[in-house]
Design an enzyme around this catalytic site. Structure first.
Site, PDB file in Angstrom:
ATOM      1  N   CYS A  64       0.875  -1.170   0.000  1.00 55.50           N
ATOM      2  CA  CYS A  64       0.000   0.000   0.000  1.00 55.50           C
ATOM      3  C   CYS A  64       0.911   1.218   0.000  1.00 55.50           C
ATOM      4  O   CYS A  64       2.099   1.088  -0.301  1.00 55.50           O
ATOM      5  CB  CYS A  64      -1.002  -0.025   1.158  1.00 55.50           C
ATOM      6  SG  CYS A  64      -0.323   0.176   2.816  1.00 55.50           S
ATOM      7  N   GLY A  67       2.507   0.832   3.784  1.00 47.95           N
ATOM      8  CA  GLY A  67       2.582  -0.499   4.371  1.00 47.95           C
ATOM      9  C   GLY A  67       1.829  -0.584   5.687  1.00 47.95           C
ATOM     10  O   GLY A  67       1.457  -1.671   6.128  1.00 47.95           O
ATOM     11  N   HIS A  97      12.429 -14.090  14.521  1.00 48.47           N
ATOM     12  CA  HIS A  97      12.079 -13.922  15.936  1.00 48.47           C
ATOM     13  C   HIS A  97      10.582 -13.968  16.210  1.00 48.47           C
ATOM     14  O   HIS A  97      10.178 -14.399  17.291  1.00 48.47           O
ATOM     15  CB  HIS A  97      12.620 -12.596  16.462  1.00 48.47           C
ATOM     16  CG  HIS A  97      14.109 -12.556  16.563  1.00 48.47           C
ATOM     17  ND1 HIS A  97      14.765 -11.644  17.353  1.00 48.47           N
ATOM     18  CD2 HIS A  97      15.080 -13.294  15.964  1.00 48.47           C
ATOM     19  CE1 HIS A  97      16.072 -11.821  17.250  1.00 48.47           C
ATOM     20  NE2 HIS A  97      16.287 -12.816  16.404  1.00 48.47           N
TER      21      HIS A  97
END
Length: 146
Positions: A64, A67, A97
């Site tokens: 987009c 984002g 992670h």
């Protein structure tokens, strides 16, 4: 790897520039949009995330303008973790992670060459087996269930 991608009208141009590059390396499911006509990113985000949750795709990429909206929309869907990444370290670390499944990129923020590096870092990363990361993701899942 099977990936689901989507964009709104602001992310359309970057998505289309990256599409041939992605298709060289991956099986791509493109959920639109298919022009610069205005479209609401939540509608596209649902389709990308449904592919991930159903197993039709392993990861997703949303485009987009910044984002941010795309990531917010994806994160509203139970079972999905999405991150806005405009630097290489975050693009792989969010998978390693946090087991992020959807990369959100701002088409007004990064250009084609940086976007290629972001995508490569994101799609090339794997969730690390360390207990500390798995424990944290389990806690995120518990938070989501409340």
């Amino acid at each position: 790897m099977k990936i689901a991608i989507g964009s709104d009208h602001c992310g359309y141009e970057l998505k289309m520039k990256l599409l041939p590059y992605l298709e060289e390396k991956h099986e791509v499911i493109d959920h639109g949009c298919y022009s610069t006509d205005s479209v609401d990113f939540p509608d596209i985000a649902v389709k990308v995330c449904d592919d991930i949750l159903s197993g039709r795709a392993e990861r997703g990429i949303m485009f987009c303008s910044t984002g941010i909206g795309a990531a917010i929309a994806c994160n509203k869907i139970a079972g999905i973790r999405a991150g806005v990444c405009h630097d290489i370290y975050s693009a792989h670390q969010c998978v390693e992670h946090d087991n992020v499944q959807v990369l959100a990129i701002g088409g007004d923020i990064v250009g084609y060459y940086v976007a290629k590096q972001l995508v490569d870092a994101f799609l090339g990363a794997e969730f690390l087996p360390d207990e500390e990361f798995r424990r944290r993701v389990r806690k995120l899942e518990l938070m989501e269930a409340k």
